[in-house]
Design a protein around this motif. Structure first.
Motif, short mmCIF file in Angstrom:
data_model
loop_
_atom_site.label_atom_id
_atom_site.label_comp_id
_atom_site.label_asym_id
_atom_site.label_seq_id
_atom_site.Cartn_x
_atom_site.Cartn_y
_atom_site.Cartn_z
N LEU A 44 0.76 4.05 -2.87
CA LEU A 44 0.44 5.45 -2.59
C LEU A 44 1.59 6.36 -2.97
O LEU A 44 1.39 7.50 -3.36
CB LEU A 44 0.12 5.63 -1.11
N ALA A 45 2.80 5.86 -2.86
CA ALA A 45 3.95 6.69 -3.21
C ALA A 45 4.14 6.72 -4.72
O ALA A 45 5.02 7.39 -5.22
CB ALA A 45 5.20 6.16 -2.53
N GLY A 46 3.29 5.99 -5.44
CA GLY A 46 3.38 6.00 -6.89
C GLY A 46 4.55 5.21 -7.41
O GLY A 46 4.96 5.38 -8.55
N LEU A 47 5.12 4.36 -6.58
CA LEU A 47 6.27 3.58 -7.03
C LEU A 47 5.82 2.31 -7.73
O LEU A 47 6.52 1.76 -8.56
CB LEU A 47 7.17 3.23 -5.84
N THR A 81 0.83 -1.20 0.00
CA THR A 81 0.00 0.00 0.00
C THR A 81 0.86 1.25 0.00
O THR A 81 0.58 2.22 -0.71
CB THR A 81 -0.92 0.01 1.23
N ILE A 82 1.92 1.23 0.81
CA ILE A 82 2.81 2.39 0.84
C ILE A 82 3.41 2.62 -0.54
O ILE A 82 3.42 3.74 -1.05
CB ILE A 82 3.92 2.19 1.89
N ARG A 138 -0.31 3.48 -10.38
CA ARG A 138 -0.79 4.79 -9.97
C ARG A 138 -2.20 4.64 -9.45
O ARG A 138 -3.03 3.99 -10.07
CB ARG A 138 -0.82 5.76 -11.16
N ALA A 139 -2.47 5.21 -8.31
CA ALA A 139 -3.82 5.15 -7.76
C ALA A 139 -4.42 6.55 -7.85
O ALA A 139 -3.77 7.53 -7.53
CB ALA A 139 -3.78 4.68 -6.32
#
Lengths: 506, 338, 519
Positions: free
Chosen positions: B316-319, B312-313, B322-323
């Motif tokens: 969310l960090a876009g690594l 999840t991290i 993409r959400a």
């Protein structure tokens, strides 16, 4: 609408306003920024309740006072900032709230698309019903907004500053659409502050000034000058007395500057100009033609993709750390002397909950004179604030009051006072008198000219031609992200500038 | 090669497959709840508390209704099987009702009073922990756990039920099939109905919805209350799995559901994928404990525990991927502002 | 000037009248107490009525625009708030009939509250309205809920209170014992409350206190167990590494927010679970005390790291204090840190920048402040404050890292949110709120001991305080806005909130949507 009054904290937005519109006409509602047009329209549309007065649509009072009731009564509004849902399709956006349904619950996309196509053919508003709104151009988005309104069977359309974001060809298309709507018997209420549009397309005009109706005329019987007089409340633009300019050396040199704007599209394209010490260089243009982005690049708030900016002979754009972009550093700007009065003082210029004293040092808060080794020097901050308050006649003269509690004019004075306290070589003044009362306008204008006399270079960005014409020594016009022409004040007049601003000189 | 064979064996064992499904169900239901709430623009950290309250309500209602049938001996012979079934399903209904009531608190605080949605969620979660323990003591005389209740059992399919296919496909409580039904329904409601369109509109651009006559408040209430019902069902499922209430028995599942919803990009289908992934990671870890290879056994469970959170991290960090959250998520709607 | 004086005199007179009125009412309550309703129910009902009157008075004042005249308004407020406050204190006093110190304290305390509020209303009506009223009302509502819960369990609330107060004074140590536990509970609450509040001032929401506490305690215990370091060096080294670990754990979400736009709330929640798993792994495998042990715990830290307990300090001042209470020097450190956080946020240029970012990031950027860096800094600072808990937990209580205890202790990271909220995100408020919550926790323990009500009741009360607080904050903020509007309408200028740069600062707008990872 009869006797509409609306009071906000600190402002009376509308005072006893009457407005009546005949069926089948294109009626303009004009006035300067902050004259109360938008508030009046929100009340008409049911978004806000008036503190006094009544709204009647086709003879029936609007009850209950909600948008839903207004829609039912045949009212439709095209907002200045589009009310669209980017991830959804055009058809979904149009039918939202009154969806065609199967079995009462299931969204009938086919019918929605069919109805949309029928509408768009009838009014010649071509759009692809299945396209996602996020992929559309601004002009197409506006068409979707108009379709939304028509889909709801609106008989009266309100268009809030519909041309603010359009290119000239799109404006022409919009005129055609409006005429087509009129031919179909629709009523259009057209909100604007641009006189040329009003003269071009409307039948009657209601002019608002400072929350009240200043006049109502037939377009055929009036002139731009008369409308301008009604809007401003003065016979002519008040002339500012100023001695002739004595331009000096180049203070700011911009060359080949380009930058991206909203949606990563090019907003500033290959802009070059020199600003000289001791002159006011006006940058004119319809809003949204790259002025905002240009100023943001110059002040380090936005990255440039190419070009150079020299302040006092030194290059201030430096390469960014990760990307191939250029950015100005706040420290360089402070050191070389750049002041900036931002166009939106609430968003950029002030921390509204900070005291006047704290706001007066924003950007210079790290300077030696305000700081000890660890702690801030409260005495120095207060002394500085008192001096500025006295010098700029900021009211109430209390450095402890939060900036929020001050009037718009006094808030703007804080910003100007702070930026001039930097003793800048170049001052970027963006819409310096927007939403400011007359007294403050005059005081701010006088200050700008004084600074010019002291050999400063001032870049004045304003959407108000009157302001540019009365203050500037040279005028550069921006259109489509480029500077399309630079005129000396003597050669400039409203007509010539107007041509340039709409890209007519190409 | 021995290692790979072990892994393959573990992967395809009935135990792993059915366990994954079982573990994923409460996550899935809560994540679906999260989708409805967040699509309407309300952040729902309260999922955890909703599940916990629902679990307790389920146990309480089931216990109250089946107690006479069970007699004084827990797990004893049931006098009246019809009454028993009625009691168990009433318990599920009670769980959903408790979920809706808990969500109602969140809705009142965030939609009506327009207070901070995250703090409200934290408050609701705390309230759920405290109130369930308090009420557990009041009704069962212990803050830590309740007496056992009868659990809803899988259908009896005879020999076929014991086969690989039988176990993998039909070896679950009827609630599992209900959950998958709910999943399909959620997808249809969200993307094929007018209600779903309005719900999305309210979460993306509430002012636009408002100007078109869609009531932002009502839609957000609907979203939050629906999430209460769904997460409540998830909580009810939890109790039917372990057949009793234990202190703080959700143990962070609400947060994992939240993570699954984000990983699933706020869609029901995506949430299913993420829940299956998380459940599999957890189940796989259990399975490794019993693996014949000592190397597999020695993988610390803490590492597999971390998987949902780390993923999840990263998302969310876009690594990783993409959400895109609903645009107006977390922002209270002020009707009168310009 | 004389006008202000006149107003204050008027308010004081109003308070005295209210006080007398209140006394009469309390008498009435006492008289009613003989009725079949029972004193507890009457007390609870009076509380409800008091709050209803208070809210109705404020609303009516605002509706009619009379609110603009602050004298009747403040009188109304004094009645509204002073009255239930009076009743509450009186109820406790009545319950503690044998507890003389409470009886003689009750009356002046009630009067003091009324006078203070009345004066506050005149001096800074906006401050009272936007900052003070919500916490007071939230605590009142929680008291009410607590009474209802007691009644649910079949106890008369006042009788139960009586028993608790009575019981608290027995035993060898009496009240000192309770005081000790309150101080003990307050230490971590104070630190985590400061952590949440300081992040909030930069517009950030640090839910990650749990994880930050866990990693800091593990780091501190790990460094603390290094052999052969001199004590004067070892303690700062161990605590420093704990604080650094906490800061790093906080900085990760900060960095992700600053440079990737990931919402810090969800990230910090996830980081909590990661920290729990990670510390669990370390103290089960690489850092475990001995391979044969079944308990996941590290080796003990060296003796030079044990910080003195309060009892030891007080003994030097010839004050007897129960030695088994684990409250230690870290409480004093936490109090010092509260002062330091206040000075940092309100009187240094860095604090100026952080608060500017919290209040208006666009303007902060315009003012040359590097917003991403400020965000990362603020989260690191917040994490460091949470991390300071390692001084209390490792060096003051357990002298080693024990995973299960640490997990329980790290709950304080969550409660810090409630503390910061109740303290309105101001260090002074946080100190008061921390002690209040610690008192609540101890009260829960006493209630459980004396009645048969589980101490989980405290969790319910804390939750009720949180929920009512955020609702109250919104309600009173709206009322304050209407108040300002009513001032404009009545043609009076907007009053300055006074020079209190500290307290009058409104809270920053809450940060943007969570989960906005890729938006």
């Amino acid at each position: 609408m009869r006797g509409i009054t609306k009071v906000f904290p600190r402002v009376v937005a509308n005072r006893d306003v009457d407005l009546s519109v005949e069926p089948g006409e294109i009626h303009a509602l004009i006035g300067e920024n902050g004259a109360g047009k938008s508030t009046l329209m929100k009340i008409l549309y049911g978004l806000q309740a008036p503190d006094a007065g009544t709204v009647r649509l086709f003879g029936a009072p609007l009850h209950p006072h909600t948008p839903a009731a207004a829609i039912r009564a045949g009212l439709g509004m095209v907002h200045q900032h589009f009310m669209l849902l980017p991830p959804l399709t055009v058809a979904e956006n149009v039918v939202l709230g009154q969806e065609p349904a199967r079995l009462g619950v299931f969204l009938d996309r086919d019918r929605a698309e069919a109805e949309l196509l029928a509408l768009s053919e009838r009014y010649r508003l071509s759009v692809d019903p299945r396209a996602r709104v996020e992929s559309l151009s601004v002009g197409q988005e506006q068409r979707v907004e108009i379709l939304k309104v028509l889909y709801r069977g609106a008989r009266v359309l309100i268009l809030d500053e519909p041309t603010a974001v359009l290119t000239p060809p799109e404006v022409e298309e919009l005129y055609a659409i409006l005429r087509a709507l009129k031919a179909e018997g629709k009523t259009v209420l057209f909100i604007s502050h641009k006189l040329a549009e009003v003269m071009a397309v409307t039948d009657r005009v209601t002019v608002m000034r400072r929350g009240e109706v200043a006049g109502r005329v037939n377009t055929r019987d009036t002139s731009r000058e008369e409308l301008a007089r009604l809007m401003v409340g003065r016979p002519v633009l008040f002339a500012v007395e100023k001695p002739p300019a004595r331009p000096g050396a180049i203070a700011l040199r911009v060359q080949g500057l380009s930058a991206l704007g909203h949606r990563e599209l090019p907003a500033v394209r290959d802009v070059s100009f020199d600003a000289l010490a001791g002159e006011i260089l006006g940058i004119a243009g319809v809003e949204g033609n790259g002025q905002t982005e240009l100023i943001e690049v110059l002040t380090g708030l936005r990255e440039a993709t190419a070009g150079s900016v020299e302040l006092a002979g030194q290059e201030i754009l430096r390469p960014g750390r990760f990307r191939k972009t250029l950015r100005a550093r706040p420290n360089d700007l402070l050191r070389l002397g750049m002041g900036h009065v931002p166009e939106d003082r609430h968003k950029r210029g002030l921390v509204l909950d900070y005291s006047v004293a704290d706001n007066l040092v924003l950007g210079r808060h790290r300077l030696r004179e305000f700081n000890g080794f660890l702690l801030r020097r409260g005495g120095a901050l207060l002394a500085h604030a008192r001096e500025r308050i006295a010098s700029f006649d900021i009211r109430p003269p209390d450095p402890h009051v939060p900036a929020r509690a001050l009037s718009g004019g006094n808030q703007q004075k804080i910003v100007v006072a702070r930026e001039l306290a930097r003793d800048p070589r170049v001052l970027l003044a963006c819409q310096p008198t927007r939403g400011v009362d007359i007294g403050a306008i005059e005081s701010i204008h006088r200050r700008l000219i004084e600074e010019r006399e002291r050999g400063k270079s001032i870049l004045l960005v304003s959407a108000e031609l009157s302001e540019i014409l009365s203050l500037a020594d040279r005028i550069a016009v921006m259109y489509g992200g480029r500077i399309v022409g630079t005129l000396d004040r003597i050669d400039a007049n409203e007509e010539r500038l107007g041509q340039l601003m709409t890209g007519g000189a190409h | 090669m021995n290692l790979l064979a072990d892994l393959w064996h573990i992967l395809w064992s009935v135990e792993t497959l059915t366990g994954t499904i079982r573990l994923s169900i409460p996550l899935l239901l809560a994540a679906l709840g999260g989708v409805f709430s967040e699509r309407s623009g309300v952040v729902n950290i309260a999922l955890e508390g909703i599940m916990l309250n629902a679990a307790f309500a389920t146990v309480l209602a089931t216990h109250a209704l089946t107690h006479p049938a069970v007699g004084e001996v827990p797990g004893g012979p049931f006098a009246d099987p019809d009454l028993l079934v009625f009691g168990m399903w009433s318990g599920v209904a009670a769980g959903m009702a408790a979920g809706v009531l808990t969500a109602l608190i969140h809705a009142v605080v965030t939609v009506t009073a327009k207070a901070d949605q995250i703090v409200s969620g934290v408050g609701v979660n705390l309230l759920a922990i405290g109130s369930t323990q308090f009420l557990c003591f009041k009704f069962f005389g212990s803050t830590s756990n309740s007496p056992t209740i009868p659990a809803i059992r899988p259908w009896d399919l005879g020999d076929f039920g014991q086969s690989f296919l039988g176990q993998v496909l039909f070896g679950y409580s009827p609630l599992v099939y209900l959950a998958f039904g709910v999943l399909a329904l959620a997808h249809v409601v969200l993307f094929r109905t007018t209600f779903g369109l309005r719900l999305q509109a309210v979460g993306e651009h509430p002012r636009a919805a408002d100007t078109l006559g869609v009531s932002v408040g009502r839609m957000r209430y609907a979203g939050v209350l629906l999430s209460g019902a769904l997460a409540g069902l998830g909580g009810a499922y939890l109790t039917s799995d372990v057949a009793q209430f234990t202190q703080n028995m959700t143990a962070g599942r609400g947060y994992i559901a939240l993570a699954a919803m984000i990983l699933g990009k706020w869609t029901p289908g995506g949430a299913l994928g993420a829940c299956l992934l998380f459940a599999f990671a957890q189940k796989f870890q259990f399975a490794l404990r019993g693996a014949p290879s000592p190397l597999l056994q020695s993988i610390p469970s803490q590492f597999t525990d971390m998987i949902p959170y780390l993923l999840t991290i990263l998302v969310l960090a876009g690594l990783v991927g993409r959400a895109r959250a609903p645009a107006a998520l977390g922002k209270p709607y002020e009707a009168s502002e310009a | 000037m004389s006008r202000t004086l006149g107003r204050q005199a008027l308010a004081l007179a109003g308070c005295l009248v209210v006080g007398t009125l209140g006394r009469g009412l309390v008498r009435l309550v006492d008289a009613l107490a003989g009725s079949p309703l029972g004193p507890g129910t009457v007390g609870a009902l009076s509380l409800v009525a008091g709050f209803a009157v208070a809210l109705a008075a404020v609303r009516a004042c605002v509706r009619t625009g009379r609110y603009a005249l602050s004298e009747p308004f403040s009188a109304g407020l004094a009645i509204g708030v002073g009255f239930p406050g009076l009743l509450a204190v009186r109820a406790v006093a009545a319950a503690a009939a044998s507890a003389t110190w409470l009886t003689w304290l009750g009356w002046p305390a009630a009067l003091g509250i009324g006078v203070a509020l009345g004066l506050g209303c005149v001096a800074a009506p906006e401050f009272v309205l936007t900052r003070l009223l919500a916490p007071v009302c939230a605590v009142g509502c929680a008291a009410l809920v607590g009474m209802i819960c007691l009644a649910l369990m079949g106890y008369d609330p006042v009788a139960a209170a009586h028993e608790v107060v009575h019981g608290a004074q027995q035993g060898k140590w009496g009240l000192r014992d309770d005081l000790g536990y309150i101080l003990y509970n307050a230490t971590p609450l104070l630190l985590t409350g400061l952590a949440v509040a300081s992040a909030f001032r930069t517009g950030l929401f640090n839910i990650g206190g749990r994880g930050q506490i866990l990693v800091s305690c593990l780091a501190c215990a790990w460094v603390g167990a290094f052999p052969g370091l001199p004590g004067f060096l070892h303690l700062p080294l161990a605590v420093g590494s704990g604080v650094l670990a906490g800061a790093a754990w906080g900085a990760i979400p900060g960095l992700l927010k600053a440079w990737r736009g990931a919402h810090e709330v969800i990230i910090t929640i996830m980081m909590n679970f990661v920290a729990a798993a990670l510390t669990g792994y370390f103290c089960t495998y690489p850092l475990k005390e001995s391979a044969s042990s079944l308990i996941p715990q590290t080796a003990p830290i060296s003796e030079s790291l044990h910080v003195p307990r309060l009892a030891e300090l007080l003994k030097r001042a010839d004050i007897e204090f129960p030695g088994y209470v684990q409250a230690n020097v870290s409480l004093l450190v936490a109090l010092l840190l509260a002062g330091a956080v206040y000075v940092f946020l309100w009187h240094t240029r860095w604090g100026y920048e952080l608060r500017a970012v919290g209040l208006n990031p666009s303007a902060a950027e315009y003012g040359g402040i590097r917003v991403p860096r400020a965000i990362a800094m603020a989260m690191a600072l917040s994490g460091a404050l949470s991390g300071a808990c390692c001084l209390d937990f490792i060096c003051g209580q357990k002298y080693r890292y024990m995973h299960d205890d640490a997990m329980a202790y790290s709950e304080n990271g969550f409660l810090g949110i409630a503390v910061a909220l109740l303290g309105q995100n101001h260090p002074a408020g946080v100190v008061a709120a921390a002690f209040f919550f610690a008192f609540l926790v101890r009260l829960g323990g006493l209630v459980e001991f004396h009645t048969h009500v589980p101490k989980d009741l405290v969790l319910v009360l804390q939750a009720v305080i949180i929920l009512f607080l955020i609702v109250g904050n919104e309600v009173f903020r709206r009322l304050a806005e209407r108040y300002r509007a009513s001032l404009v309408r009545s043609g009076r200028s907007v009053p300055a909130t006074g020079g209190s740069a500290a307290g009058a600062d409104p809270a920053p707008a809450s940060a943007a949507a969570p989960g906005g990872g890729g938006a």
